[in-house]
Design a protein around this motif. Structure first.
Motif, PDB file in Angstrom:
ATOM      1  N   VAL A 195       0.855  -1.191   0.000  1.00 38.00           N
ATOM      2  CA  VAL A 195       0.000   0.000   0.000  1.00 38.00           C
ATOM      3  C   VAL A 195       0.892   1.241   0.000  1.00 38.00           C
ATOM      4  O   VAL A 195       1.730   1.391   0.898  1.00 38.00           O
ATOM      5  CB  VAL A 195      -0.884   0.049   1.266  1.00 38.00           C
ATOM      6  N   GLY A 196       0.705   2.107  -0.987  1.00 39.55           N
ATOM      7  CA  GLY A 196       1.452   3.369  -0.946  1.00 39.55           C
ATOM      8  C   GLY A 196       2.069   3.702  -2.295  1.00 39.55           C
ATOM      9  O   GLY A 196       2.442   2.806  -3.054  1.00 39.55           O
ATOM     10  N   GLY A 197       2.178   5.003  -2.569  1.00 39.99           N
ATOM     11  CA  GLY A 197       2.648   5.448  -3.876  1.00 39.99           C
ATOM     12  C   GLY A 197       3.959   6.204  -3.824  1.00 39.99           C
ATOM     13  O   GLY A 197       4.288   6.943  -4.751  1.00 39.99           O
ATOM     14  N   GLY A 198       4.739   6.028  -2.765  1.00 40.33           N
ATOM     15  CA  GLY A 198       6.006   6.750  -2.649  1.00 40.33           C
ATOM     16  C   GLY A 198       7.197   5.911  -3.080  1.00 40.33           C
ATOM     17  O   GLY A 198       7.053   4.758  -3.529  1.00 40.33           O
ATOM     18  N   THR A 199       8.371   6.499  -2.918  1.00 37.75           N
ATOM     19  CA  THR A 199       9.602   5.828  -3.345  1.00 37.75           C
ATOM     20  C   THR A 199       9.840   4.530  -2.580  1.00 37.75           C
ATOM     21  O   THR A 199      10.235   3.525  -3.166  1.00 37.75           O
ATOM     22  CB  THR A 199      10.799   6.782  -3.118  1.00 37.75           C
ATOM     23  N   SER A 200       9.589   4.543  -1.275  1.00 45.82           N
ATOM     24  CA  SER A 200       9.807   3.324  -0.481  1.00 45.82           C
ATOM     25  C   SER A 200       8.888   2.214  -0.972  1.00 45.82           C
ATOM     26  O   SER A 200       9.307   1.058  -1.106  1.00 45.82           O
ATOM     27  CB  SER A 200       9.531   3.576   0.995  1.00 45.82           C
ATOM     28  N   ALA A 201       7.626   2.553  -1.243  1.00 46.16           N
ATOM     29  CA  ALA A 201       6.668   1.553  -1.716  1.00 46.16           C
ATOM     30  C   ALA A 201       7.180   0.908  -3.003  1.00 46.16           C
ATOM     31  O   ALA A 201       7.190  -0.318  -3.142  1.00 46.16           O
ATOM     32  CB  ALA A 201       5.308   2.201  -1.960  1.00 46.16           C
ATOM     33  N   VAL A 202       7.634   1.751  -3.918  1.00 43.87           N
ATOM     34  CA  VAL A 202       8.067   1.228  -5.218  1.00 43.87           C
ATOM     35  C   VAL A 202       9.309   0.356  -5.065  1.00 43.87           C
ATOM     36  O   VAL A 202       9.393  -0.744  -5.621  1.00 43.87           O
ATOM     37  CB  VAL A 202       8.327   2.396  -6.202  1.00 43.87           C
ATOM     38  N   GLN A 203      10.270   0.821  -4.265  1.00 45.24           N
ATOM     39  CA  GLN A 203      11.508   0.031  -4.096  1.00 45.24           C
ATOM     40  C   GLN A 203      11.202  -1.320  -3.450  1.00 45.24           C
ATOM     41  O   GLN A 203      11.694  -2.363  -3.886  1.00 45.24           O
ATOM     42  CB  GLN A 203      12.515   0.794  -3.234  1.00 45.24           C
ATOM     43  N   GLU A 229      -3.235   7.749  -9.019  1.00 43.70           N
ATOM     44  CA  GLU A 229      -2.423   7.224 -10.123  1.00 43.70           C
ATOM     45  C   GLU A 229      -1.010   7.784  -9.943  1.00 43.70           C
ATOM     46  O   GLU A 229      -0.837   8.998  -9.830  1.00 43.70           O
ATOM     47  CB  GLU A 229      -3.038   7.716 -11.436  1.00 43.70           C
ATOM     48  N   PRO A 230       0.020   6.928  -9.861  1.00 44.94           N
ATOM     49  CA  PRO A 230       1.374   7.459  -9.657  1.00 44.94           C
ATOM     50  C   PRO A 230       1.823   8.333 -10.845  1.00 44.94           C
ATOM     51  O   PRO A 230       1.456   8.066 -11.985  1.00 44.94           O
ATOM     52  CB  PRO A 230       2.248   6.206  -9.577  1.00 44.94           C
ATOM     53  N   VAL A 231       2.597   9.360 -10.530  1.00 45.93           N
ATOM     54  CA  VAL A 231       3.154  10.223 -11.577  1.00 45.93           C
ATOM     55  C   VAL A 231       4.628   9.872 -11.712  1.00 45.93           C
ATOM     56  O   VAL A 231       5.387   9.953 -10.742  1.00 45.93           O
ATOM     57  CB  VAL A 231       3.002  11.720 -11.189  1.00 45.93           C
ATOM     58  N   TRP A 232       5.040   9.460 -12.916  1.00 44.84           N
ATOM     59  CA  TRP A 232       6.428   9.029 -13.137  1.00 44.84           C
ATOM     60  C   TRP A 232       7.200  10.139 -13.824  1.00 44.84           C
ATOM     61  O   TRP A 232       6.678  10.811 -14.713  1.00 44.84           O
ATOM     62  CB  TRP A 232       6.449   7.774 -14.013  1.00 44.84           C
ATOM     63  N   ARG A 233       8.433  10.317 -13.409  1.00 47.67           N
ATOM     64  CA  ARG A 233       9.303  11.308 -14.048  1.00 47.67           C
ATOM     65  C   ARG A 233      10.475  10.592 -14.685  1.00 47.67           C
ATOM     66  O   ARG A 233      11.137   9.793 -14.028  1.00 47.67           O
ATOM     67  CB  ARG A 233       9.837  12.299 -13.009  1.00 47.67           C
ATOM     68  N   THR A 234      10.718  10.867 -15.953  1.00 46.60           N
ATOM     69  CA  THR A 234      11.873  10.247 -16.585  1.00 46.60           C
ATOM     70  C   THR A 234      13.113  11.088 -16.274  1.00 46.60           C
ATOM     71  O   THR A 234      13.004  12.285 -15.995  1.00 46.60           O
ATOM     72  CB  THR A 234      11.692  10.159 -18.109  1.00 46.60           C
ATOM     73  N   GLY A 235      14.263  10.466 -16.319  1.00 50.14           N
ATOM     74  CA  GLY A 235      15.501  11.205 -16.043  1.00 50.14           C
ATOM     75  C   GLY A 235      15.718  11.314 -14.552  1.00 50.14           C
ATOM     76  O   GLY A 235      14.845  10.986 -13.744  1.00 50.14           O
ATOM     77  N   THR A 237       7.076  15.881  -6.380  1.00 52.28           N
ATOM     78  CA  THR A 237       8.180  15.611  -7.318  1.00 52.28           C
ATOM     79  C   THR A 237       7.856  14.491  -8.302  1.00 52.28           C
ATOM     80  O   THR A 237       8.427  14.426  -9.367  1.00 52.28           O
ATOM     81  CB  THR A 237       9.468  15.161  -6.575  1.00 52.28           C
ATOM     82  N   GLY A 238       6.967  13.588  -7.942  1.00 51.55           N
ATOM     83  CA  GLY A 238       6.729  12.401  -8.767  1.00 51.55           C
ATOM     84  C   GLY A 238       7.794  11.348  -8.494  1.00 51.55           C
ATOM     85  O   GLY A 238       8.757  11.580  -7.764  1.00 51.55           O
ATOM     86  N   LEU A 239       7.579  10.174  -9.074  1.00 49.79           N
ATOM     87  CA  LEU A 239       8.488   9.043  -8.849  1.00 49.79           C
ATOM     88  C   LEU A 239       9.484   8.942  -9.995  1.00 49.79           C
ATOM     89  O   LEU A 239       9.110   9.106 -11.156  1.00 49.79           O
ATOM     90  CB  LEU A 239       7.676   7.750  -8.786  1.00 49.79           C
ATOM     91  N   VAL A 240      10.714   8.646  -9.648  1.00 50.39           N
ATOM     92  CA  VAL A 240      11.750   8.589 -10.683  1.00 50.39           C
ATOM     93  C   VAL A 240      11.683   7.249 -11.413  1.00 50.39           C
ATOM     94  O   VAL A 240      11.605   6.188 -10.786  1.00 50.39           O
ATOM     95  CB  VAL A 240      13.150   8.772 -10.063  1.00 50.39           C
ATOM     96  N   GLU A 241      11.683   7.339 -12.748  1.00 47.72           N
ATOM     97  CA  GLU A 241      11.595   6.118 -13.550  1.00 47.72           C
ATOM     98  C   GLU A 241      12.996   5.569 -13.812  1.00 47.72           C
ATOM     99  O   GLU A 241      13.702   6.034 -14.691  1.00 47.72           O
ATOM    100  CB  GLU A 241      10.883   6.430 -14.862  1.00 47.72           C
ATOM    101  N   THR A 242      13.398   4.603 -13.010  1.00 46.03           N
ATOM    102  CA  THR A 242      14.732   4.013 -13.137  1.00 46.03           C
ATOM    103  C   THR A 242      14.663   2.773 -14.038  1.00 46.03           C
ATOM    104  O   THR A 242      13.582   2.327 -14.422  1.00 46.03           O
ATOM    105  CB  THR A 242      15.231   3.568 -11.753  1.00 46.03           C
ATOM    106  N   ASP A 243      15.834   2.189 -14.311  1.00 44.55           N
ATOM    107  CA  ASP A 243      15.857   0.936 -15.078  1.00 44.55           C
ATOM    108  C   ASP A 243      15.071  -0.147 -14.348  1.00 44.55           C
ATOM    109  O   ASP A 243      14.358  -0.941 -14.958  1.00 44.55           O
ATOM    110  CB  ASP A 243      17.305   0.456 -15.270  1.00 44.55           C
ATOM    111  N   ARG A 258       7.284  -6.522 -16.297  1.00 46.23           N
ATOM    112  CA  ARG A 258       6.817  -7.766 -15.655  1.00 46.23           C
ATOM    113  C   ARG A 258       5.376  -7.634 -15.153  1.00 46.23           C
ATOM    114  O   ARG A 258       4.837  -8.552 -14.552  1.00 46.23           O
ATOM    115  CB  ARG A 258       7.722  -8.112 -14.454  1.00 46.23           C
ATOM    116  N   GLY A 259       4.776  -6.449 -15.303  1.00 43.62           N
ATOM    117  CA  GLY A 259       3.390  -6.238 -14.871  1.00 43.62           C
ATOM    118  C   GLY A 259       3.249  -5.907 -13.392  1.00 43.62           C
ATOM    119  O   GLY A 259       2.131  -5.795 -12.871  1.00 43.62           O
ATOM    120  N   VAL A 260       4.374  -5.717 -12.739  1.00 41.83           N
ATOM    121  CA  VAL A 260       4.357  -5.496 -11.288  1.00 41.83           C
ATOM    122  C   VAL A 260       3.753  -4.140 -10.924  1.00 41.83           C
ATOM    123  O   VAL A 260       3.203  -3.966  -9.837  1.00 41.83           O
ATOM    124  CB  VAL A 260       5.813  -5.606 -10.758  1.00 41.83           C
ATOM    125  N   LEU A 261       3.854  -3.176 -11.844  1.00 41.91           N
ATOM    126  CA  LEU A 261       3.415  -1.813 -11.510  1.00 41.91           C
ATOM    127  C   LEU A 261       1.976  -1.526 -11.952  1.00 41.91           C
ATOM    128  O   LEU A 261       1.558  -0.370 -11.970  1.00 41.91           O
ATOM    129  CB  LEU A 261       4.376  -0.789 -12.123  1.00 41.91           C
TER     130      LEU A 261
END
Ligand code: FAD
Length: 349
Positions: A167-175, A193-199, A230-236, A244-247
């Motif tokens: 549960v959660g839309g922050g950096t810790s949740a995603v990691q 809906e999470p907001v993704w930032r490229t770069g 700030t939105g979430l950083v879109e990493t590799d 993989r459909g995880v997101l």
């Protein structure tokens, strides 16, 4: 015990302030509730490696040591903070938990786990780590599986073979979601809906985010989440997880049952779950300041930079717009400059 200025907390923000106090030749002490150096970093989960942290800015006056990027951030930063305290001879007293702060005619009296301290000025740098936020959802008490907060995340292995709802839309949740999904089934739920930032996170985006949070605290509102602006950083790793459909996130469920989570409505939905991981953030650790009655109608504390408007001899650093390593670095010296000026004026008057 007495010091002209007491700094509460020896994380990035408290040490940056302490460094400025040392340079100014002030009479000061730092009271820290933890058993060892490192602030919240010493408690970060073991799989949070240095290269997965956003970006850790070095404290003023001492570069971060060259460290293996795959080393746990908790160990590297704790070692670095220990070195910093020694090198600048910072008077950190620990473990000393400040339970409450009240006004006196001279300034403040602090009720602590090591007796009473008094000070003419205070720099509060207590961070958020000790106040993990658990939102209220119906049925939380009915759930028969394991519930834990992201602050207590032990690494993915413990969850192997069990279905985990994150549960959660922050950096810790995603990691944590990405790590767990590599060993077992997951469901991701977020309020928005999470907001993704490229770069990578650039300076302009940083400044814009800080300005928005600054605006909130000047208006006396609770600071809110920095990722919210700030939105979430879109990493590799994020791209690979998406493939993989995880997101594929769902909105947050309506309630928990004994063995899963439920979305009511038509059609409803049930997801069986063994674990619910609440990566739902933190709140500022300010309970000890409650006797000062600083919170206003907006639910937050009205701030002017780091200065509490209603209490000019109290500065909050690492709070709101300065809740990042770079923000803390700037806030510490700025708070100290203003506070020492305020105290000098008070002495002269
Ligand atoms: P903390 O590091 O939390 O230090 C607060 C100190 O105050 C602690 O030592 C605590 O013991 C003490 N304390 C608390 N209450 C009391 C009390 N009542 N009495 C006495 N002592 C008390 N920012 C970045 O810039 N880059 C990153 O990569 C990054 N990664 C992050 C990862 C996670 C998982 C989280 C949660 C945050 C992250 N942040 C990051 C934000 C980060 O928390 C801040 O940047 C910064 O490290 C916080 O420093 P601080 O000094 O404000 O608080």
């Amino acid at each position: 015990m007495h010091a002209d200025v007491v700094v509460i907390g020896a994380g990035q923000a408290g040490l940056a302030a302490a460094h400025a106090l040392r340079r100014a030749g002030a009479d000061f002490a730092v009271l820290d509730g933890d058993a060892g150096p490192g602030g919240a970093w010493q408690h970060r989960w073991p799989s949070l490696r240095l290269d997965a942290a956003h970006r850790i800015h070095p404290l003023p006056g001492l570069p971060l040591p060259d460290a293996d990027p795959s080393a746990p951030a908790s160990q590297v930063v704790a070692g670095y903070f220990a070195d910093y305290e020694q090198r600048f001879d910072l008077p950190v007293h620990r473990p000393v938990a400040v339970h409450s702060v009240r006004r006196t005619t001279e300034g403040f009296a602090l009720d602590t786990s090591a007796g009473e301290w008094t000070a003419r000025g205070l720099v509060n740098a207590t961070g958020t780590w000790t106040r993990p936020f658990w939102p209220a959802y119906p049925g939380r008490e009915l759930f028969g599986g394991r519930q834990l907060h992201a602050a207590d995340y032990p690494g993915a292995e413990e969850f192997r073979g069990r279905h985990v709802v994150v549960v959660g839309g922050g950096t810790s949740a995603v990691q944590q979601l990405i790590e767990i999904s590599a060993v077992t089934g997951t469901t991701w739920v977020t309020r928005r809906e999470p907001v993704w930032r490229t770069g990578t996170f650039d300076e302009d985006a940083g400044r814009a985010a800080v300005a928005l949070v600054d605006e909130r605290v000047r208006a006396g509102l609770p600071p809110g989440s920095v990722v919210g602006v700030t939105g979430l950083v879109e990493t590799d790793a994020v791209r690979a997880a998406r493939a993989r459909g995880v997101l594929d996130r769902l909105p947050v469920f309506d309630r928990l049952t004994a063995d899963g989570v439920v979305w009511d409505g038509d059609p409803g939905r049930f997801v069986p779950a063994d674990v619910v991981l609440w990566a739902t953030g933190f709140r500022p650790a300010l309970e000890h300041l409650a006797p000062l009655h600083l919170r206003g109608a907006g639910g937050g504390i009205v701030m002017d930079g780091t200065r509490v408007v209603a209490e000019p001899r109290l500065h909050l650093v690492g709070y709101g717009p300065s809740a990042s390593t770079i923000g803390a670095n700037r806030a510490g010296p700025s708070a100290v400059r203003q506070l020492l000026r305020t105290l000098t004026t008070a002495t002269a008057a």
